[in-house]
Design a protein around this motif. Structure first.
Motif, PDB file in Angstrom:
ATOM      1  N   UNK A 154      33.813 -26.075   9.345  1.00 10.16           N
ATOM      2  CA  UNK A 154      33.830 -26.599  10.715  1.00 10.16           C
ATOM      3  C   UNK A 154      34.312 -28.051  10.740  1.00 10.16           C
ATOM      4  N   UNK A 155      35.321 -28.288  11.555  1.00  4.26           N
ATOM      5  CA  UNK A 155      35.922 -29.618  11.673  1.00  4.26           C
ATOM      6  C   UNK A 155      35.226 -30.432  12.760  1.00  4.26           C
ATOM      7  N   UNK A 156      34.953 -29.779  13.898  1.00  8.04           N
ATOM      8  CA  UNK A 156      34.276 -30.467  15.002  1.00  8.04           C
ATOM      9  C   UNK A 156      33.590 -29.448  15.903  1.00  8.04           C
TER      10      UNK A 156
ATOM     11  N   UNK B 200      23.627 -22.289  13.156  1.00  6.11           N
ATOM     12  CA  UNK B 200      24.535 -23.153  13.917  1.00  6.11           C
ATOM     13  C   UNK B 200      25.640 -23.629  12.987  1.00  6.11           C
ATOM     14  N   UNK B 201      26.877 -23.262  13.320  1.00  5.98           N
ATOM     15  CA  UNK B 201      28.028 -23.749  12.565  1.00  5.98           C
ATOM     16  C   UNK B 201      28.468 -25.040  13.236  1.00  5.98           C
ATOM     17  N   UNK B 202      28.197 -26.162  12.585  1.00  8.45           N
ATOM     18  CA  UNK B 202      28.446 -27.472  13.195  1.00  8.45           C
ATOM     19  C   UNK B 202      29.431 -28.278  12.364  1.00  8.45           C
ATOM     20  N   UNK B 203      29.913 -29.372  12.959  1.00  7.40           N
ATOM     21  CA  UNK B 203      30.881 -30.227  12.269  1.00  7.40           C
ATOM     22  C   UNK B 203      30.324 -30.676  10.920  1.00  7.40           C
ATOM     23  N   UNK B 204      31.123 -30.515   9.879  1.00  6.77           N
ATOM     24  CA  UNK B 204      30.697 -30.931   8.553  1.00  6.77           C
ATOM     25  C   UNK B 204      29.942 -29.880   7.774  1.00  6.77           C
ATOM     26  N   UNK B 205      29.923 -28.643   8.275  1.00  8.31           N
ATOM     27  CA  UNK B 205      29.253 -27.563   7.546  1.00  8.31           C
ATOM     28  C   UNK B 205      30.251 -26.470   7.185  1.00  8.31           C
TER      29      UNK B 205
ATOM     30  N   UNK C  30      33.465 -33.829   0.246  1.00  4.60           N
ATOM     31  CA  UNK C  30      33.684 -32.375   0.265  1.00  4.60           C
ATOM     32  C   UNK C  30      34.569 -31.966   1.434  1.00  4.60           C
ATOM     33  N   UNK C  31      34.354 -32.608   2.587  1.00  2.01           N
ATOM     34  CA  UNK C  31      35.182 -32.289   3.758  1.00  2.01           C
ATOM     35  C   UNK C  31      36.655 -32.557   3.455  1.00  2.01           C
TER      36      UNK C  31
END
Length: 296
Positions: free
Chosen positions: A52-54, A67-72, A132-133
């Protein structure tokens, strides 16, 4: 951009008519996805990995809210029950879909770690560090650049090496971030299921009766299959077959062993039986499969 309309173009991955940025047999890469809903249901043998980017998308995964959130990174193994809910307007993620057999073939020495993460610990969502991102963004870009439709095809070995590096990086990140659970913290059922996978993986001859593995675990074959279905939606026999087939794939394409030697090493009573087994699971004879590999 390309429209994937024929199932034989994506083999194990069934996504219907969907705009994709790249497809190469057992893998699909999506540069920018704004809603995961159209990707489901996945094919029965497809693993989905979304970075997930944002933004945010809420999902119901095997009975749990995720919840798929930014940074995961969201990891969805085959036969996972997923219901996608609402997502924010700015939600965006990069997605890679890989056939299950390719994941196992590429992981090999890390297969047990992978299975423990996604089946035993059911670790579907993992937080990424800033480094990691950046790394995963580079992996997606590099793999896509090697496989985009308007570029010359990269050597098969390079593509597989990139995918393997990507999966190993993911395993390392999860192990470093949260670690794998100790057996004493797992339920007895999960402990037995994890030990079963370890037994099959480490067994020199994997294609053994379920009664053999159940006996080593001191449980009944029926209970073993029940545990496998509970934690992975696959039977014990399906797990044994999958490990066996991946071992056959490796020996046929990754070694110089003769087919007779492979047959004996895999525990088949004769060449005819081995040939029939390979045709059933791989759709061709052992020699045909060995030489069907794309040239490097």
């Amino acid at each position: 951009m390309a429209y994937i309309t024929k199932k034989d173009q994506v083999r194990f991955i069934e996504l219907g008519n969907f705009v994709v940025d790249f497809s190469e047999g057992d893998a699909l890469v999506f540069d920018s996805v704004h809603d995961l809903t159209p990707l489901y249901p996945l094919g029965e043998e497809t693993t989905l990995i979304a970075a997930c980017v944002r933004g945010e998308q809420n999902m119901f995964v095997n009975g749990n809210d995720i919840a798929v959130t930014a940074g995961t990174i969201f990891i969805c193994p085959p036969k996972t029950k997923v219901v996608c809910h609402e997502h924010s307007q700015d939600f965006e993620c990069m997605v890679m879909c890989i056939s299950d057999h390719l994941v196992r073939a590429l992981m090999r020495d890390k297969t047990n770690v992978w299975h423990q993460m996604v089946y035993v610990n059911q670790q579907f969502s993992v937080a990424m560090t800033k480094a990691c991102r950046e790394d995963f963004g580079l992996y997606f870009s590099l793999i896509r650049s090697k496989l985009q439709n308007d570029a010359p095809s990269a050597p098969y070995g390079i593509l597989m090496a990139l995918l393997r590096a990507f999966l190993l990086e993911l395993c390392y990140m999860i192990e470093s971030d949260r670690g794998l659970p100790r057996e004493q913290k797992l339920s007895q059922g999960k402990v037995l299921f994890n030990r079963f996978l370890s037994l099959v993986s480490s067994s020199e001859t994997k294609r053994l009766p379920i009664t053999h593995y159940a006996g080593l675990l001191a449980i009944t074959p029926k209970y073993l299959t029940m545990l496998c279905l509970k934690y992975s939606n696959k039977t014990a026999s399906e797990w044994v077959a999958q490990y066996t087939v991946e071992e056959i794939r490796y020996y046929l394409r990754g070694t110089e062993l003769s087919i007779k030697e492979i047959s004996a090493r895999m525990g088949f009573s004769n060449m005819s039986h081995f040939g029939s087994y390979v045709r059933k699971h791989l759709g061709m004879s052992p020699s045909e499969y060995r030489y069907s590999k794309k040239s490097d």
